[in-house]
Design a protein around this motif. Structure first.
Motif, PDB file in Angstrom:
ATOM      1  N   ARG A 198       0.727  -1.162   0.067  1.00  0.00           N
ATOM      2  CA  ARG A 198      -0.063   0.155  -0.068  1.00  0.00           C
ATOM      3  C   ARG A 198       0.919   1.315   0.009  1.00  0.00           C
ATOM      4  O   ARG A 198       0.567   2.335  -0.409  1.00  0.00           O
ATOM      5  CB  ARG A 198      -0.802  -0.138   1.310  1.00  0.00           C
ATOM      6  N   ARG A 199       1.976   0.993   0.418  1.00  0.00           N
ATOM      7  CA  ARG A 199       2.782   2.295   0.619  1.00  0.00           C
ATOM      8  C   ARG A 199       4.178   1.967  -0.304  1.00  0.00           C
ATOM      9  O   ARG A 199       4.788   0.761   0.252  1.00  0.00           O
ATOM     10  CB  ARG A 199       3.349   2.625   2.030  1.00  0.00           C
ATOM     11  N   GLN A 200       4.346   2.794  -1.102  1.00  0.00           N
ATOM     12  CA  GLN A 200       5.540   2.563  -2.213  1.00  0.00           C
ATOM     13  C   GLN A 200       6.592   3.660  -2.292  1.00  0.00           C
ATOM     14  O   GLN A 200       6.054   4.816  -1.853  1.00  0.00           O
ATOM     15  CB  GLN A 200       4.969   2.226  -3.685  1.00  0.00           C
ATOM     16  N   THR A 201       7.714   3.338  -2.443  1.00  0.00           N
ATOM     17  CA  THR A 201       8.779   4.293  -2.744  1.00  0.00           C
ATOM     18  C   THR A 201       8.679   4.942  -4.180  1.00  0.00           C
ATOM     19  O   THR A 201       8.818   6.058  -4.132  1.00  0.00           O
ATOM     20  CB  THR A 201      10.133   3.774  -2.337  1.00  0.00           C
ATOM     21  N   LEU A 202       8.146   4.077  -5.099  1.00  0.00           N
ATOM     22  CA  LEU A 202       7.993   4.273  -6.382  1.00  0.00           C
ATOM     23  C   LEU A 202       6.437   4.265  -6.849  1.00  0.00           C
ATOM     24  O   LEU A 202       5.846   2.975  -6.558  1.00  0.00           O
ATOM     25  CB  LEU A 202       8.644   3.475  -7.478  1.00  0.00           C
ATOM     26  N   PRO A 203       5.839   5.352  -7.102  1.00  0.00           N
ATOM     27  CA  PRO A 203       4.324   5.230  -7.084  1.00  0.00           C
ATOM     28  C   PRO A 203       3.886   4.024  -8.009  1.00  0.00           C
ATOM     29  O   PRO A 203       2.644   3.792  -8.005  1.00  0.00           O
ATOM     30  CB  PRO A 203       3.978   6.679  -7.810  1.00  0.00           C
ATOM     31  N   ILE A 204       4.553   3.723  -9.316  1.00  0.00           N
ATOM     32  CA  ILE A 204       4.284   2.856 -10.307  1.00  0.00           C
ATOM     33  C   ILE A 204       4.179   1.598  -9.701  1.00  0.00           C
ATOM     34  O   ILE A 204       3.552   0.829 -10.323  1.00  0.00           O
ATOM     35  CB  ILE A 204       5.164   2.941 -11.522  1.00  0.00           C
ATOM     36  N   LEU A 205       4.965   1.273  -8.564  1.00  0.00           N
ATOM     37  CA  LEU A 205       4.917   0.096  -8.003  1.00  0.00           C
ATOM     38  C   LEU A 205       3.387  -0.601  -7.387  1.00  0.00           C
ATOM     39  O   LEU A 205       3.293  -1.443  -6.817  1.00  0.00           O
ATOM     40  CB  LEU A 205       5.962  -0.022  -6.961  1.00  0.00           C
ATOM     41  N   ALA A 206       2.554   0.664  -7.056  1.00  0.00           N
ATOM     42  CA  ALA A 206       1.246   0.451  -6.662  1.00  0.00           C
ATOM     43  C   ALA A 206       0.396  -0.014  -7.781  1.00  0.00           C
ATOM     44  O   ALA A 206      -0.856  -0.389  -7.374  1.00  0.00           O
ATOM     45  CB  ALA A 206       0.830   1.795  -5.918  1.00  0.00           C
ATOM     46  N   ASN A 207       0.952  -0.058  -8.902  1.00  0.00           N
ATOM     47  CA  ASN A 207      -0.002  -0.337  -9.972  1.00  0.00           C
ATOM     48  C   ASN A 207       0.311  -1.876 -10.481  1.00  0.00           C
ATOM     49  O   ASN A 207       1.439  -2.386 -10.129  1.00  0.00           O
ATOM     50  CB  ASN A 207       0.476   0.468 -11.473  1.00  0.00           C
ATOM     51  N   VAL A 208      -0.521  -2.520 -11.369  1.00  0.00           N
ATOM     52  CA  VAL A 208      -0.619  -3.749 -12.114  1.00  0.00           C
ATOM     53  C   VAL A 208      -0.266  -3.396 -13.605  1.00  0.00           C
ATOM     54  O   VAL A 208      -0.924  -2.408 -14.171  1.00  0.00           O
ATOM     55  CB  VAL A 208      -1.734  -4.410 -11.722  1.00  0.00           C
ATOM     56  N   LEU A 209       0.378  -4.076 -14.206  1.00  0.00           N
ATOM     57  CA  LEU A 209       0.813  -4.110 -15.672  1.00  0.00           C
ATOM     58  C   LEU A 209      -0.230  -5.088 -16.456  1.00  0.00           C
ATOM     59  O   LEU A 209      -0.261  -6.050 -16.270  1.00  0.00           O
ATOM     60  CB  LEU A 209       2.075  -4.453 -16.100  1.00  0.00           C
ATOM     61  N   ILE A 210      -1.227  -4.223 -17.322  1.00  0.00           N
ATOM     62  CA  ILE A 210      -2.073  -5.143 -17.915  1.00  0.00           C
ATOM     63  C   ILE A 210      -1.689  -5.068 -19.366  1.00  0.00           C
ATOM     64  O   ILE A 210      -1.385  -4.107 -20.171  1.00  0.00           O
ATOM     65  CB  ILE A 210      -3.544  -4.802 -17.660  1.00  0.00           C
ATOM     66  N   ASP A 211      -1.450  -6.304 -20.220  1.00  0.00           N
ATOM     67  CA  ASP A 211      -1.012  -6.459 -21.609  1.00  0.00           C
ATOM     68  C   ASP A 211      -1.936  -7.147 -22.295  1.00  0.00           C
ATOM     69  O   ASP A 211      -1.789  -8.493 -22.064  1.00  0.00           O
ATOM     70  CB  ASP A 211       0.400  -6.940 -21.396  1.00  0.00           C
ATOM     71  N   ALA A 257       3.259   1.988 -19.355  1.00  0.00           N
ATOM     72  CA  ALA A 257       3.771   0.594 -19.138  1.00  0.00           C
ATOM     73  C   ALA A 257       5.297   0.441 -19.327  1.00  0.00           C
ATOM     74  O   ALA A 257       5.884  -0.240 -18.795  1.00  0.00           O
ATOM     75  CB  ALA A 257       3.145  -0.518 -20.285  1.00  0.00           C
ATOM     76  N   ALA A 258       6.063   1.241 -20.459  1.00  0.00           N
ATOM     77  CA  ALA A 258       7.328   1.346 -20.483  1.00  0.00           C
ATOM     78  C   ALA A 258       8.167   1.682 -19.326  1.00  0.00           C
ATOM     79  O   ALA A 258       9.143   1.279 -19.291  1.00  0.00           O
ATOM     80  CB  ALA A 258       7.458   2.250 -21.648  1.00  0.00           C
ATOM     81  N   ASP A 259       7.374   2.565 -18.264  1.00  0.00           N
ATOM     82  CA  ASP A 259       8.142   2.811 -17.125  1.00  0.00           C
ATOM     83  C   ASP A 259       7.985   1.800 -15.951  1.00  0.00           C
ATOM     84  O   ASP A 259       8.722   2.115 -14.807  1.00  0.00           O
ATOM     85  CB  ASP A 259       7.384   4.146 -16.614  1.00  0.00           C
ATOM     86  N   TYR A 260       7.179   0.809 -16.219  1.00  0.00           N
ATOM     87  CA  TYR A 260       7.191  -0.432 -15.277  1.00  0.00           C
ATOM     88  C   TYR A 260       8.500  -1.167 -14.999  1.00  0.00           C
ATOM     89  O   TYR A 260       8.794  -1.695 -15.995  1.00  0.00           O
ATOM     90  CB  TYR A 260       5.926  -1.186 -15.558  1.00  0.00           C
ATOM     91  N   PRO A 261       8.780  -1.231 -13.859  1.00  0.00           N
ATOM     92  CA  PRO A 261      10.167  -2.146 -13.567  1.00  0.00           C
ATOM     93  C   PRO A 261       9.760  -3.557 -13.559  1.00  0.00           C
ATOM     94  O   PRO A 261       8.479  -3.932 -13.224  1.00  0.00           O
ATOM     95  CB  PRO A 261      10.498  -1.576 -12.294  1.00  0.00           C
TER      96      PRO A 261
END
Length: 367
Positions: free
Chosen positions: A24-37, A113-117
């Motif tokens: 719920r708490r992330q250092t990188l905001p995008i890590l709170a996301n899910v990648l959908i492809d 999505a390109a920024d998702y680690p």
């Protein structure tokens, strides 16, 4: 991305499989996301916390569009709140994800999505074996409660997996107790040890099904990968030296008593009500024919119970943290367990009568 008229569970189930590792708490905001492809005839979802990565693939006819990332928790909460068997449409529009179901409309912010680690996958596979999901789930359950939490000895914050010949052994300890369980695997393997992080073990245990469907385990250089059903879970391993668990397990205890597990559990649960809230001590007094269990607290309150047991050896009086005994008695499913003792200063060994695939060691404490 444009997905039309899908059953709610077509999106909800794979999302539930990956969302467990999203903090719920992330250092990188995008890590709170899910990648959908949406790729070809499948919908892929991926989540990571940079140490652990889970991906799933769901067949969907006509899945098309560019991958996006969206808040995993918000999308999950929306889908859960919709009525069962709802028909859902999902599409990207002006940098947002539009979710439609009946007369409900939701618009969620997306990130590229390109920024998702992603975890960089190690291609050097050292070992691979398979086992039934049901077996691995049951074995992990017998051990996982003994893992340490945020211990300064980082190698204790996980579970040791040992592949040796045709056996997989799982071991966990927090320095006060140790749990060991093993199961047979097909094939002959060279001995290999890895320490899998606590979070990975708990997530894997949650995702495994009570079925005979296989799970493939790949031991990689500094990683481990679990593949089962439509799920692929990859995790870094802990780089450290796990304690020699064989030295901890007692082998020469002379006092043995077989206990009815449910009766023992009920006795502990009642006695625990009046145990010291801070130290959680319980006193076990084993004598011929009887096991006395006693607790007291700072308010001078006391609880004492007796269990009839088939024991004819010398008396022993020993103290333990009652939580450690409750954990094992409530986790096991066997009708009986054997307790082996020596004296008040030696650890207790709990096993299953007639079996050597489970061992639980508890250090004593002064009461």
């Amino acid at each position: 991305m444009n997905l039309k008229n899908l059953e709610r569970d077509t999106i909800l189930k794979p999302l539930q499989a990956v969302v467990g590792i999203v903090e719920r708490r992330q250092t990188l905001p995008i890590l709170a996301n899910v990648l959908i492809d949406p790729a070809g005839d499948a919908l892929r979802m991926l989540a990571t916390d940079l140490e652990l990565q889970i991906s799933t693939e769901t067949p969907i006819a006509g899945a098309e569009g560019q991958p996006i990332t969206v808040s995993a928790r918000k999308l999950l909460d929306i889908l859960r709140a919709l009525p069962e068997k709802s028909t859902v449409s999902v599409e990207t529009r002006d940098g947002k994800l539009a979710v439609k179901a009946g007369r409900s409309r939701f618009s969620l912010q997306t990130l590229p999505a390109a920024d998702y680690p992603r975890l960089s996958m190690n291609s050097e596979r050292l070992q691979r074996f398979s086992v039934a999901q049901r077996q691995l789930k049951a074995t992990l359950r017998l051990v996982e409660f003994a893992m340490a939490q945020q211990d300064i000895r980082f190698y204790l914050n996980g579970m040791l997996l040992v592949v040796d010949n045709s056996t997989l052994s799982c071991v966990a300890t927090d320095g006060h107790r140790l749990s060991f369980a093993s199961l047979p695997i097909e094939g002959e393997f060279q001995r290999q040890e890895i320490i899998v992080p606590r979070k990975t073990i708990l997530e894997l245990s949650k995702l495994l099904a009570d079925s005979d469907e296989p799970i493939a385990v790949d031991i990689l250089a500094n990683q481990v990968r679990f593949t089962f059903g439509s799920i692929e879970l990859t995790s870094k391993v802990i780089d450290g030296k796990f304690p020699d668990y064989n030295r901890v397990i007692p082998t020469s205890h002379s006092k043995h008593v077989v206990l009815d597990r449910l009766a023992f559990l009920g006795t502990l649960q009642r006695a625990a009500i009046l145990s010291n809230e801070r130290f959680r001590g319980v006193r076990l007094q084993l004598a011929p024919g009887v096991l006395r269990i006693a607790c007291n607290n700072n308010e001078q309150e006391e609880a004492e119970e007796e269990l009839e047991v088939a024991y004819a050896g010398e008396p022993v009086d020993i103290g333990f943290n009652i939580n450690y005994l409750l954990d094992v008695a409530s986790t096991l499913t066997a009708s009986e367990l054997m307790m082996s003792l020596q004296d008040a200063s030696a650890s207790a060994l709990l096993t299953l009568p007639g079996r050597n695939d489970f061992k639980y060691v508890v250090m004593p404490m002064r009461i």
